[in-house]
Design a protein around this motif. Structure first.
Motif, PDB file in Angstrom:
ATOM      1  N   UNK A  83     -37.977  17.858  24.128  1.00 42.99           N
ATOM      2  CA  UNK A  83     -36.998  17.468  23.114  1.00 42.99           C
ATOM      3  C   UNK A  83     -37.587  17.562  21.703  1.00 42.99           C
ATOM      4  N   UNK A  84     -38.867  17.865  21.599  1.00 46.65           N
ATOM      5  CA  UNK A  84     -39.518  18.007  20.299  1.00 46.65           C
ATOM      6  C   UNK A  84     -39.685  19.480  19.977  1.00 46.65           C
ATOM      7  N   UNK A  85     -39.199  19.872  18.804  1.00 44.04           N
ATOM      8  CA  UNK A  85     -39.270  21.266  18.377  1.00 44.04           C
ATOM      9  C   UNK A  85     -40.206  21.364  17.178  1.00 44.04           C
ATOM     10  N   UNK A  86     -41.144  22.285  17.254  1.00 49.10           N
ATOM     11  CA  UNK A  86     -42.086  22.516  16.153  1.00 49.10           C
ATOM     12  C   UNK A  86     -41.853  23.910  15.591  1.00 49.10           C
ATOM     13  N   UNK A  88     -46.069  22.569   8.893  1.00 56.02           N
ATOM     14  CA  UNK A  88     -45.675  22.332  10.271  1.00 56.02           C
ATOM     15  C   UNK A  88     -44.439  21.434  10.252  1.00 56.02           C
ATOM     16  N   UNK A  89     -43.318  21.952  10.718  1.00 57.59           N
ATOM     17  CA  UNK A  89     -42.100  21.143  10.776  1.00 57.59           C
ATOM     18  C   UNK A  89     -41.909  20.653  12.199  1.00 57.59           C
ATOM     19  N   UNK A  90     -41.678  19.373  12.320  1.00 57.89           N
ATOM     20  CA  UNK A  90     -41.525  18.760  13.629  1.00 57.89           C
ATOM     21  C   UNK A  90     -40.162  18.094  13.693  1.00 57.89           C
ATOM     22  N   UNK A  91     -39.365  18.449  14.680  1.00 57.26           N
ATOM     23  CA  UNK A  91     -38.041  17.876  14.867  1.00 57.26           C
ATOM     24  C   UNK A  91     -38.016  17.202  16.229  1.00 57.26           C
ATOM     25  N   UNK A  92     -38.101  15.887  16.216  1.00 59.11           N
ATOM     26  CA  UNK A  92     -38.090  15.127  17.468  1.00 59.11           C
ATOM     27  C   UNK A  92     -36.643  14.804  17.837  1.00 59.11           C
ATOM     28  N   UNK A  93     -36.288  15.111  19.079  1.00 64.04           N
ATOM     29  CA  UNK A  93     -34.940  14.810  19.548  1.00 64.04           C
ATOM     30  C   UNK A  93     -34.737  13.310  19.682  1.00 64.04           C
ATOM     31  N   UNK A  94     -33.494  12.919  19.767  1.00 58.88           N
ATOM     32  CA  UNK A  94     -33.140  11.507  19.890  1.00 58.88           C
ATOM     33  C   UNK A  94     -33.379  11.020  21.313  1.00 58.88           C
TER      34      UNK A  94
END
Length: 194
Positions: free
Chosen positions: A147-150, A76-82
Motif C-alpha cells: 500500500x506504500x508507493x515510492x 524520494x516521494x513516499x505515498x502511504x496508503x490509508x
C-alpha cells in the motif's frame, strides 16, 4: 544432462482454466499463488520468485536526477496508503486435494484491523488446506507494504534497472528496499521509477 540453476520449479497438482483466455489472464492466479514475478527481457519472458528479484544498489545522491535547467525534484516521494483501505481478512477459494477435489476456502485475519474490508481471491488451483492458509496469510500481510508507493528519479546510467528488479539505498538514515513496478524514461532521459 545439465540443470538450469535459474529454472523455476513449482508443484502444480491441477489448474482449472475455463475457456479461451489471454496468456496473462491465465497466468495471473499462478503468479499470485507462488509469489512469482514476470519480467520481459528482449524477446523472452523471465519468471522468478519475488525473493529472487535482481537487487541493484543505488547511490542516494542520484535519487533526484533531473534534466539540465529543470526544477530539482524531491529525492524520494513516499505515498502511504490509508489503513482504512487495507483488508482485515483475505479469503482464498481453491480446489482441495484432501476433500476429493471439492471447492474449499481458507482465510487469514488481522486481529486489530481498523477496517472491516474483506478481500476474496479465487485460485482455480488444486492445493492442500495448509498451502491455501499460507497463501491467504501472505496475501493479507503483503497488503501493508504494497500500500506504500515510492517515486524517485535516476540518471540514465541506471537504465539497466527493469520492472521486477529491487533497488536498495539509504535515505534519511533508513535502509530502503523497493520492488520496481514501473520505469519510465522522461525529459532529458531521466528515469522515473515507482
Amino acid at each position: 544432462d545439465s540443470e538450469d540453476d535459474d529454472a523455476l520449479a513449482l508443484v502444480l497438482r491441477g489448474y482449472s482454466i475455463k475457456g479461451l483466455q489471454a496468456t496473462a489472464t491465465a497466468l495471473q492466479p499462478l503468479l499470485m499463488t507462488y509469489d512469482v514475478l514476470a519480467q520481459q527481457v528482449d524477446l523472452e519472458t523471465r519468471f522468478f520468485l519475488r525473493k529472487d528479484s535482481t537487487v541493484h544498489p543505488v547511490d542516494p545522491l542520484h535519487l533526484s536526477a533531473h534534466a539540465p535547467g529543470a526544477n530539482v525534484p524531491r529525492k524520494f516521494l513516499l505515498d502511504r496508503g490509508s489503513e482504512m483501505d487495507l483488508p482485515s481478512e483475505v479469503n482464498v477459494a481453491y480446489v482441495d486435494v484432501e476433500l476429493d477435489y471439492q471447492p474449499a476456502s481458507e482465510r487469514a485475519q488481522r486481529i486489530n484491523a481498523v477496517s472491516r474490508e474483506v478481500s476474496s481471491v479465487n485460485l482455480p488451483l488444486v492445493l492442500y488446506s495448509d498451502e491455501a492458509r499460507h497463501i491467504a496469510g501472505r496475501m493479507l500481510w503483503a497488503t501493508i507494504p504494497n500500500s506504500t508507493k515510492a517515486t524517485f528519479h535516476l540518471p540514465l546510467s541506471y537504465g539497466y534497472i527493469r520492472e521486477g528488479d529491487t533497488v536498495t539505498f539509504t535515505w534519511s538514515g533508513e535502509d530502503w528496499r523497493i520492488l520496481v513496478v514501473r520505469v519510465d524514461r522522461g525529459v532529458g532521459f531521466i528515469l522515473e521509477l515507482e
